[in-house]
Design a protein around this motif. Structure first.
Motif, PDB file in Angstrom:
ATOM      1  N   LEU A  22      46.271  31.651  39.416  1.00 49.31           N
ATOM      2  CA  LEU A  22      46.916  30.948  38.300  1.00 49.31           C
ATOM      3  C   LEU A  22      47.573  29.636  38.726  1.00 49.31           C
ATOM      4  CD1 LEU A  22      47.877  30.784  35.354  1.00 49.31           C
ATOM      5  CD2 LEU A  22      49.835  32.236  36.000  1.00 49.31           C
ATOM      6  N   PRO A  23      48.328  29.615  39.846  1.00 43.29           N
ATOM      7  CA  PRO A  23      48.943  28.348  40.267  1.00 43.29           C
ATOM      8  C   PRO A  23      47.924  27.231  40.473  1.00 43.29           C
ATOM      9  CG  PRO A  23      49.872  30.164  41.491  1.00 43.29           C
ATOM     10  CD  PRO A  23      48.699  30.711  40.739  1.00 43.29           C
ATOM     11  N   GLN A  24      46.812  27.553  41.131  1.00 47.30           N
ATOM     12  CA  GLN A  24      45.809  26.522  41.387  1.00 47.30           C
ATOM     13  C   GLN A  24      45.093  26.097  40.109  1.00 47.30           C
ATOM     14  OE1 GLN A  24      43.561  28.373  44.623  1.00 47.30           O
ATOM     15  NE2 GLN A  24      44.379  26.815  45.988  1.00 47.30           N
ATOM     16  N   MET A  25      44.865  27.066  39.219  1.00 52.13           N
ATOM     17  CA  MET A  25      44.232  26.733  37.940  1.00 52.13           C
ATOM     18  C   MET A  25      45.115  25.766  37.148  1.00 52.13           C
ATOM     19  SD  MET A  25      42.859  30.558  36.975  1.00 52.13           S
ATOM     20  CE  MET A  25      42.608  30.162  35.250  1.00 52.13           C
ATOM     21  N   TYR A  26      46.409  26.047  37.133  1.00 51.52           N
ATOM     22  CA  TYR A  26      47.318  25.175  36.385  1.00 51.52           C
ATOM     23  C   TYR A  26      47.446  23.817  37.073  1.00 51.52           C
ATOM     24  CZ  TYR A  26      51.319  23.507  33.751  1.00 51.52           C
ATOM     25  OH  TYR A  26      52.137  22.760  32.960  1.00 51.52           O
ATOM     26  N   LEU A  27      47.410  23.832  38.392  1.00 51.18           N
ATOM     27  CA  LEU A  27      47.483  22.582  39.147  1.00 51.18           C
ATOM     28  C   LEU A  27      46.279  21.696  38.836  1.00 51.18           C
ATOM     29  CD1 LEU A  27      49.595  21.573  41.172  1.00 51.18           C
ATOM     30  CD2 LEU A  27      48.091  22.303  43.004  1.00 51.18           C
ATOM     31  N   ILE A  28      45.096  22.297  38.763  1.00 45.30           N
ATOM     32  CA  ILE A  28      43.889  21.549  38.394  1.00 45.30           C
ATOM     33  C   ILE A  28      44.039  20.975  36.991  1.00 45.30           C
ATOM     34  CG2 ILE A  28      41.416  21.773  37.906  1.00 45.30           C
ATOM     35  CD1 ILE A  28      41.322  23.916  40.125  1.00 45.30           C
ATOM     36  N   TYR A  29      44.576  21.774  36.088  1.00 42.43           N
ATOM     37  CA  TYR A  29      44.794  21.315  34.707  1.00 42.43           C
ATOM     38  C   TYR A  29      45.749  20.120  34.670  1.00 42.43           C
ATOM     39  CZ  TYR A  29      46.859  21.269  30.033  1.00 42.43           C
ATOM     40  OH  TYR A  29      47.339  20.876  28.814  1.00 42.43           O
ATOM     41  N   SER A  49      46.303  17.984  36.874  1.00 41.88           N
ATOM     42  CA  SER A  49      45.765  16.782  37.524  1.00 41.88           C
ATOM     43  C   SER A  49      45.064  15.865  36.536  1.00 41.88           C
ATOM     44  CB  SER A  49      44.794  17.180  38.646  1.00 41.88           C
ATOM     45  OG  SER A  49      43.597  17.735  38.120  1.00 41.88           O
ATOM     46  N   PHE A  50      44.702  16.412  35.357  1.00 41.53           N
ATOM     47  CA  PHE A  50      44.038  15.609  34.327  1.00 41.53           C
ATOM     48  C   PHE A  50      45.000  15.174  33.215  1.00 41.53           C
ATOM     49  CE2 PHE A  50      40.634  18.189  36.180  1.00 41.53           C
ATOM     50  CZ  PHE A  50      39.707  17.203  36.493  1.00 41.53           C
ATOM     51  N   LEU A  51      46.282  15.486  33.363  1.00 42.58           N
ATOM     52  CA  LEU A  51      47.267  15.069  32.364  1.00 42.58           C
ATOM     53  C   LEU A  51      47.750  13.651  32.628  1.00 42.58           C
ATOM     54  CD1 LEU A  51      49.545  18.249  32.046  1.00 42.58           C
ATOM     55  CD2 LEU A  51      47.758  17.488  30.467  1.00 42.58           C
ATOM     56  N   PRO A  91      51.950  14.250  26.952  1.00 44.57           N
ATOM     57  CA  PRO A  91      50.759  14.680  26.216  1.00 44.57           C
ATOM     58  C   PRO A  91      49.591  13.715  26.401  1.00 44.57           C
ATOM     59  CG  PRO A  91      52.720  14.901  24.854  1.00 44.57           C
ATOM     60  CD  PRO A  91      53.144  14.156  26.080  1.00 44.57           C
ATOM     61  N   GLY A  92      48.393  14.254  26.418  1.00 41.77           N
ATOM     62  CA  GLY A  92      47.202  13.428  26.589  1.00 41.77           C
ATOM     63  C   GLY A  92      46.571  13.629  27.953  1.00 41.77           C
ATOM     64  N   TYR A  93      45.328  13.250  28.058  1.00 38.02           N
ATOM     65  CA  TYR A  93      44.579  13.458  29.294  1.00 38.02           C
ATOM     66  C   TYR A  93      44.124  12.121  29.874  1.00 38.02           C
ATOM     67  CZ  TYR A  93      44.565  18.241  27.618  1.00 38.02           C
ATOM     68  OH  TYR A  93      44.953  19.470  27.177  1.00 38.02           O
ATOM     69  N   SER A  94      44.022  12.093  31.193  1.00 37.04           N
ATOM     70  CA  SER A  94      43.677  10.842  31.873  1.00 37.04           C
ATOM     71  C   SER A  94      43.185  11.146  33.284  1.00 37.04           C
ATOM     72  CB  SER A  94      44.912   9.928  31.918  1.00 37.04           C
ATOM     73  OG  SER A  94      44.682   8.832  32.760  1.00 37.04           O
ATOM     74  N   LEU A  95      42.427  10.202  33.816  1.00 36.42           N
ATOM     75  CA  LEU A  95      41.987  10.289  35.215  1.00 36.42           C
ATOM     76  C   LEU A  95      42.830   9.384  36.122  1.00 36.42           C
ATOM     77  CD1 LEU A  95      38.093  10.276  34.773  1.00 36.42           C
ATOM     78  CD2 LEU A  95      39.549  12.245  35.328  1.00 36.42           C
ATOM     79  N   ASP A  96      43.950   8.910  35.588  1.00 40.91           N
ATOM     80  CA  ASP A  96      44.799   7.984  36.347  1.00 40.91           C
ATOM     81  C   ASP A  96      45.309   8.602  37.644  1.00 40.91           C
ATOM     82  OD1 ASP A  96      44.442   6.031  34.473  1.00 40.91           O
ATOM     83  OD2 ASP A  96      46.368   6.358  33.442  1.00 40.91           O
ATOM     84  N   SER A  97      45.620   9.898  37.615  1.00 38.48           N
ATOM     85  CA  SER A  97      46.128  10.545  38.829  1.00 38.48           C
ATOM     86  C   SER A  97      45.086  10.495  39.943  1.00 38.48           C
ATOM     87  CB  SER A  97      46.513  11.998  38.537  1.00 38.48           C
ATOM     88  OG  SER A  97      47.612  12.061  37.662  1.00 38.48           O
ATOM     89  N   TYR A  98      43.826  10.654  39.577  1.00 39.06           N
ATOM     90  CA  TYR A  98      42.751  10.590  40.572  1.00 39.06           C
ATOM     91  C   TYR A  98      42.537   9.153  41.048  1.00 39.06           C
ATOM     92  CZ  TYR A  98      41.525  15.448  39.676  1.00 39.06           C
ATOM     93  OH  TYR A  98      41.553  16.809  39.579  1.00 39.06           O
ATOM     94  N   ILE A 147      49.728  12.653  41.231  1.00 36.11           N
ATOM     95  CA  ILE A 147      48.944  12.371  42.442  1.00 36.11           C
ATOM     96  C   ILE A 147      48.852  13.633  43.311  1.00 36.11           C
ATOM     97  CG2 ILE A 147      48.866  11.029  44.579  1.00 36.11           C
ATOM     98  CD1 ILE A 147      50.149   8.730  43.070  1.00 36.11           C
ATOM     99  N   ALA A 148      49.979  14.360  43.426  1.00 34.29           N
ATOM    100  CA  ALA A 148      49.978  15.594  44.221  1.00 34.29           C
ATOM    101  C   ALA A 148      48.992  16.606  43.642  1.00 34.29           C
ATOM    102  CB  ALA A 148      51.385  16.188  44.259  1.00 34.29           C
ATOM    103  N   ALA A 149      48.954  16.722  42.306  1.00 30.83           N
ATOM    104  CA  ALA A 149      48.026  17.649  41.658  1.00 30.83           C
ATOM    105  C   ALA A 149      46.578  17.228  41.875  1.00 30.83           C
ATOM    106  CB  ALA A 149      48.329  17.729  40.160  1.00 30.83           C
ATOM    107  N   ALA A 150      46.309  15.931  41.802  1.00 28.66           N
ATOM    108  CA  ALA A 150      44.949  15.430  42.019  1.00 28.66           C
ATOM    109  C   ALA A 150      44.494  15.701  43.448  1.00 28.66           C
ATOM    110  CB  ALA A 150      44.893  13.939  41.708  1.00 28.66           C
ATOM    111  N   LEU A 151      45.357  15.438  44.415  1.00 32.17           N
ATOM    112  CA  LEU A 151      45.017  15.678  45.813  1.00 32.17           C
ATOM    113  C   LEU A 151      44.807  17.176  46.074  1.00 32.17           C
ATOM    114  CD1 LEU A 151      47.492  13.212  47.583  1.00 32.17           C
ATOM    115  CD2 LEU A 151      45.003  13.015  47.521  1.00 32.17           C
TER     116      LEU A 151
END
Length: 553
Positions: free
Chosen positions: A309-316, A318-320, A329-336, A523-527
Motif C-alpha cells: 500500500l505505501p508504494q502504491m500510494y507513493l506511485i499515485y 508521483s503523478f499529482l 488537486p490535479g495530475y501532472s508529470l512535473d515531478s518527473y 520529486i521524492a515520490a517520482a524518484l
C-alpha cells in the motif's frame, strides 16, 4: 622451484582477495577501533564511559533493541504464516503475489516510512478520512509504533523467502505420518512443521534483526522523539566531524561488538538445531473450501495489500500536482520532469555505480566460493569468515570506518584519500553486498560433484578451462540468484552511501532522503517510483534468465 609450483592461480587469487579484505575491511575497522580508544596518544576508554554513563545515549541502544526485537517477532509470525499458506494451499494469484512480496522487501525501508507518513501522518490521507468521516481520534504513526510497523511490513518478506525455500525440503510423507498418528491442524504446525523450520527461522531472524537494528533512515523520518542507536551514530558523526570524532568511532565499535555477539549466539543456537532434509515427495498443496478458503484469501491478500500500500500510494502521488511542499488537486508529470532535470545524475549513478560494483561482486564471489568449497584450508576459511563481516556490521558503521580510513579531512587518516569518489562508492557496495552472492554461489557449487571436473581433466581439459567452461556454468543458477539479490540491495542502499557520497556520486536513495527532508515530496515520490520500476524490471529479468517464477532464499 617448489615454491614456484605452489604459486598457482588459486594461491595468487587467494592472496589478492585476502589483501583486498585487509585494505578495505580490516584496516577501516581497526582504524575506527584505534580512534575510539586512543586519546592524545594514550589508551583511553573515556568515550565509552561517556556513552554508558549518560542515560540519553544509552537509552538509544535500549530503544534499538526494543524496536528490532519487536519487529523481528512480528516479521517471523507473518512471514512464516504466509509461507505456510503458500505451500499448503492452492489459491489464485500466487505468482503475482510473490512478486509483490519481493517488491515490498527490496525497497529502501525509509521509503516505506515516508509513504506511511503520507498515509497515516498528522495530515495523512487515511488519517483525515478516519477523523473527518468516521470521527476516529487521531492516529499517531510516529515513534515506537510507527518504526515497528514499517520494519515489520518491510522485513517479513525476507522471512517468507527463507521459509518458502525451506518448505520445499519438507517431505509430504512426514506430514502424512504425523496426521496418521492423530497430529493434525495447529497441533501439527507446532509439533512437526515449526521444529523442521527452526534452522531457517534462526537464520531469517538474524537477518531481520540486523536489518532493523542497523537502519537509521526509518527512525530518522518517523521516530521523532524516539531515537535509536543508528540515528545517534549518524547524527553524532555528522556533528562531530569538525570536533571530536572519537565518540562517533566508539559508538561504531559498540555496534560492531553487538552485531558480532548476536551473530555468534545465533550460530551457536543454530548449530544445536542443525539437520538436513531431502524432499523426495514435495508437499502437495490442497484446495481450501468454505470458511477456510475465505480466511486464507483474506489473510494473504490483506497482509500483502498492507505491505505494498505505501508504494502504491507513493506511485499515485508521483503523478499529482504539487505547490511547494503540498500536493494539490490535479495530475501532472512535473515531478518527473523536475526529478530528471535536478536529479538526472542521481538516476544515472544508481545504475552506473551498482553495475560496476556488481561486476566486482560476481568475480570475487566466483573465486571465493570456489576457494571455500574446493580448496578448503585455514587461509581460505579466514577469507570466507572475513566475507561475512559486512553481512552483520551496520552500514552506517562501515561508512564511518571508510571515512575515517580514506579521508584527508579532520578525523580521517589521509591514507588513500578516495572518500566521495566513484571508487569508494563501488568499494563500499561491493564489500557490503558480496556476502549474498558468495553464499548463493557456495550453495550452488556444493551441488556440483568434483567428479565432473575430474572427468573433464582426464579428457585433456586444463584446470582453468574446466573451471571457466564447466564449473562456472554449472554454478550459474546460484551466481545469478545471489547477483540479483546483491543488485537490488545495492540500488536501495542508503546507510553507507549517505556518508560517502558527494554531489557527483549521489544516488537515488540519497536523493530521495534529502528531498524528503527538504519537503520536496513530489520529486521524492517520482524518484521512489523510478526506483520501484527498476526493482521490478530486475526481478522480471531474473525470472527470465533463471527460467523460474519462484524466488526463495
Amino acid at each position: 622451484m617448489i615454491k614456484h609450483k605452489k604459486l598457482n592461480i588459486w594461491t595468487v587469487s587467494a592472496i589478492i582477495i585476502f589483501i583486498t579484505y585487509l585494505l578495505f575491511l580490516v584496516y577501516p575497522i581497526i582504524t575506527v577501533l584505534s580512534q575510539s580508544m586512543i586519546e592524545d596518544g594514550h589508551f583511553s576508554l573515556t568515550q565509552f564511559k561517556t556513552f554508558f554513563s549518560k542515560k540519553y545515549y544509552f537509552s538509544t541502544l535500549v530503544n534499538s533493541f526494543k524496536v528490532s526485537l519487536t519487529a523481528t517477532f512480528f516479521s517471523l509470525i507473518i512471514g512464516t504464516l504466509l509461507a505456510y499458506l503458500f505451500n499448503m494451499y492452492h489459491f489464485k494469484g500466487k505468482k503475482v503475489l510473490q512478486i509483490f512480496i519481493i517488491i515490498a522487501s527490496m525497497s529502501a525501508p525509509f521509503v516505506g516510512a515516508y509513504s506511511w507518513i503520507l498515509l497515516l501522518g498528522r495530515n495523512g490521507v487515511i488519517t483525515k478520512f478516519l477523523m473527518n468521516v468516521l470521527h476516529f481520534p487521531q492516529v499517531d504513526i510516529y515513534g515506537f509504533f510507527g518504526i515497528v510497523l514499517v520494519f515489520t511490513l518491510q522485513l517479513f518478506p525476507l522471512v517468507f523467502l527463507y521459509v518458502n525455500g525451506a518448505f520445499k525440503s519438507i517431505d509430504q510423507s512426514v506430514l502424512e505420518a504425523a496426521e496418521s498418528m492423530g497430529c493434525r491442524g495447529i497441533n501439527r504446525v507446532f509439533k512437526v512443521v515449526l521444529p523442521l523450520l527452526t534452522p531457517t527461522l534462526l537464520a531469517a531472524a538474524l537477518l531481520v534483526f540486523m536489518r532493523a537494528f542497523s537502519d537509521f533512515g526509518t527512525p530518522m523520518l518517523i521516530g521523532e522523539g524516539y531515537r535509536t542507536f543508528p540515528v545517534l551514530i549518524y547524527t553524532q558523526f555528522i556533528s562531530e566531524v569538525g570536533g571530536n570524532a572519537a565518540f562517533a568511532s566508539s559508538l561504531a565499535v559498540i555496534a560492531i561488538i553487538i552485531a558480532l555477539t548476536i551473530f555468534l549466539v545465533q550460530k551457536a543456537i543454530a548449530r544445536q538445531y542443525s539437520f538436513s532434509m531431502n524432499s523426495l515427495h514435495p508437499i502437495v498443496a490442497k484446495k481450501p473450501t468454505g470458511g477456510k478458503k475465505v480466511g486464507i484469501y483474506a489473510t494473504v491478500y490483506g497482509i500483502i495489500f498492507l505491505s505494498v500500500l505505501p508504494q502504491m500510494y507513493l506511485i499515485y502521488t508521483s503523478f499529482l500536482k504539487t505547490s511547494g511542499m503540498v500536493f494539490v488537486p490535479g495530475y501532472s508529470l512535473d515531478s518527473y520532469r523536475n526529478a530528471f532535470d535536478r536529479m538526472g545524475s542521481a538516476i544515472f549513478n544508481t545504475i552506473r555505480i551498482p553495475l560496476m560494483a556488481l561486476v566486482v561482486v560476481v568475480i570475487l564471489a566466483i573465486f571465493i566460493s570456489y576457494l571455500t568449497v574446493r580448496k578448503p584450508n585455514f587461509f581460505t576459511n579466514v577469507i570466507d569468515s572475513l566475507s561475512m563481516i559486512p553481512y552483520i556490521v551496520p552500514g552506517t558503521v562501515l561508512g564511518i570506518a571508510f571515512i575515517t580510513s580514506f579521508n584527508t579531512g579532520i578525523g580521517g587518516s589521509g591514507f588513500l584519500a578516495i572518500t566521495g569518489t566513484v571508487g569508494i562508492m563501488v568499494i563500499s557496495l561491493s564489500v557490503r553486498r558480496l556476502p549474498y552472492t558468495i553464499r548463493s554461489s557456495v550453495a550452488s557449487l556444493q551441488q556440483v560433484s568434483p567428479s565432473i571436473e575430474e572427468a573433464a581433466e582426464s579428457l585433456g581439459s586444463s584446470k582453468m578451462n574446466t573451471f571457466f567452461k564447466i564449473t562456472v556454468p554449472m554454478m550459474m543458477s546460484g551466481i545469478i540468484s545471489g547477483a540479483i539479490l546483491s543488485w537490488i540491495t545495492m540500488i536501495s542502499e542508503l546507510s553507507t552511501s549517505i556518508l560517502l557520497y558527494n554531489i557527483r556520486t549521489r544516488t537515488m536513495t540519497v536523493a530521495i532522503y534529502t528531498e524528503v527532508i527538504r519537503g520536496n515530496y513530489g520529486i521524492a515520490a517520482a524518484l521512489s517510483t523510478i526506483l520501484t520500476v527498476i526493482t521490478v524490471l530486475s526481478l522480471l529479468l531474473f525470472m527470465k534468465v533463471s527460467g523460474s517464477d519462484d524466488i526463495s532464499l
